[in-house]
Design a protein around this motif. Structure first.
Motif, PDB file in Angstrom:
ATOM      1  N   ILE A 113      -6.325  -7.678  -3.936  1.00  0.00           N
ATOM      2  CA  ILE A 113      -5.570  -8.127  -2.774  1.00  0.00           C
ATOM      3  C   ILE A 113      -6.298  -9.270  -2.085  1.00  0.00           C
ATOM      4  O   ILE A 113      -7.516  -9.283  -2.017  1.00  0.00           O
ATOM      5  CB  ILE A 113      -5.332  -6.943  -1.800  1.00  0.00           C
ATOM      6  N   CYS A 114      -5.561 -10.265  -1.633  1.00  0.00           N
ATOM      7  CA  CYS A 114      -6.162 -11.353  -0.862  1.00  0.00           C
ATOM      8  C   CYS A 114      -5.813 -11.129   0.612  1.00  0.00           C
ATOM      9  O   CYS A 114      -4.978 -10.279   0.931  1.00  0.00           O
ATOM     10  CB  CYS A 114      -5.680 -12.709  -1.370  1.00  0.00           C
ATOM     11  N   PRO A 115      -6.432 -11.857   1.523  1.00  0.00           N
ATOM     12  CA  PRO A 115      -6.228 -11.566   2.949  1.00  0.00           C
ATOM     13  C   PRO A 115      -4.768 -11.578   3.400  1.00  0.00           C
ATOM     14  O   PRO A 115      -4.340 -10.670   4.115  1.00  0.00           O
ATOM     15  CB  PRO A 115      -7.025 -12.671   3.646  1.00  0.00           C
ATOM     16  N   GLY A 116      -3.993 -12.565   3.009  1.00  0.00           N
ATOM     17  CA  GLY A 116      -2.595 -12.607   3.441  1.00  0.00           C
ATOM     18  C   GLY A 116      -1.805 -11.412   2.929  1.00  0.00           C
ATOM     19  O   GLY A 116      -1.039 -10.785   3.660  1.00  0.00           O
ATOM     20  N   ALA A 117      -2.011 -11.084   1.673  1.00  0.00           N
ATOM     21  CA  ALA A 117      -1.298  -9.953   1.087  1.00  0.00           C
ATOM     22  C   ALA A 117      -1.774  -8.615   1.643  1.00  0.00           C
ATOM     23  O   ALA A 117      -1.022  -7.638   1.643  1.00  0.00           O
ATOM     24  CB  ALA A 117      -1.445  -9.974  -0.430  1.00  0.00           C
ATOM     25  N   ALA A 118      -3.003  -8.566   2.136  1.00  0.00           N
ATOM     26  CA  ALA A 118      -3.524  -7.317   2.718  1.00  0.00           C
ATOM     27  C   ALA A 118      -2.698  -6.924   3.939  1.00  0.00           C
ATOM     28  O   ALA A 118      -2.339  -5.756   4.113  1.00  0.00           O
ATOM     29  CB  ALA A 118      -4.994  -7.473   3.098  1.00  0.00           C
ATOM     30  N   TYR A 119      -2.373  -7.894   4.788  1.00  0.00           N
ATOM     31  CA  TYR A 119      -1.568  -7.589   5.971  1.00  0.00           C
ATOM     32  C   TYR A 119      -0.140  -7.225   5.582  1.00  0.00           C
ATOM     33  O   TYR A 119       0.460  -6.333   6.171  1.00  0.00           O
ATOM     34  CB  TYR A 119      -1.589  -8.768   6.945  1.00  0.00           C
ATOM     35  N   ALA A 120       0.402  -7.907   4.580  1.00  0.00           N
ATOM     36  CA  ALA A 120       1.739  -7.557   4.101  1.00  0.00           C
ATOM     37  C   ALA A 120       1.730  -6.164   3.491  1.00  0.00           C
ATOM     38  O   ALA A 120       2.709  -5.425   3.609  1.00  0.00           O
ATOM     39  CB  ALA A 120       2.208  -8.588   3.079  1.00  0.00           C
ATOM     40  N   SER A 121       0.627  -5.792   2.851  1.00  0.00           N
ATOM     41  CA  SER A 121       0.496  -4.465   2.262  1.00  0.00           C
ATOM     42  C   SER A 121       0.533  -3.382   3.343  1.00  0.00           C
ATOM     43  O   SER A 121       1.082  -2.309   3.129  1.00  0.00           O
ATOM     44  CB  SER A 121      -0.801  -4.385   1.453  1.00  0.00           C
ATOM     45  N   LEU A 122      -0.043  -3.672   4.496  1.00  0.00           N
ATOM     46  CA  LEU A 122       0.065  -2.736   5.623  1.00  0.00           C
ATOM     47  C   LEU A 122       1.528  -2.557   6.015  1.00  0.00           C
ATOM     48  O   LEU A 122       1.954  -1.447   6.346  1.00  0.00           O
ATOM     49  CB  LEU A 122      -0.714  -3.262   6.834  1.00  0.00           C
TER      50      LEU A 122
END
Length: 161
Positions: A113-122
């Protein structure tokens, strides 16, 4: 009535600047969720050459970015919300860029996971990703602390970075 001397015309933002940034981030997050890039398992399967769907997502994003990057300055002339001219900001390829890129790549490969996708994953309910987000914040803090700490030079005097 007091006027703030430090505030100049160039620091004022268009009133729609923050709402447009919010909508853009929301659209980006929805795109990550729809394309399954917010799922670490999908990203890891791409990195293991098992699923190439992510390649099409990244290619589509690169095409849109390329069109905007090269077309907007020619069509618009300046940024619509700020009125500032478009500029390229080049960074030298130095040790910090190589080491930082390596750390980012290893973290991306290990977590999927990259930072942008980490927030979307939440946003799609993957709360275990909070460990990765905490790690990103700790890493950013350590890097900021490291960069702000004076470094002793060969003459024995402290030198700021």
């Amino acid at each position: 009535m007091s006027t703030d001397v430090g505030v100049t015309q160039e620091h004022e933002q268009h009133p729609l600047f923050l709402p447009i940034v919010f909508v853009g981030g929301l659209l980006f997050g929805v795109g990550l969720a729809v394309s399954n890039m917010a799922q670490p398992e999908v990203v890891l399967s791409f990195l293991q050459f098992a699923d190439f769907g992510l390649l099409f997502v990244m290619f589509g994003a690169a095409v849109v970015t390329g069109i905007v990057f090269f077309g907007a300055p020619r069509v618009l002339g300046s940024a619509p919300l700020t009125g500032k001219p478009y500029e390229r900001r080049l960074k030298e390829l130095d040790r910090n860029v190589v080491v930082g890129g390596g750390i980012f790549g290893v973290g991306w490969g290990l977590s999927g996971i990259c930072p942008g996708a980490a927030y979307a994953s939440l946003g799609i309910g993957n709360y275990a990703i909070l460990w990765g987000i905490v790690g990103m914040f700790v890493g950013a803090y350590v890097q900021g602390y490291w960069r702000s700490t004076p470094v002793a030079s060969s003459t024995g005097t402290a030198k700021a970075d």
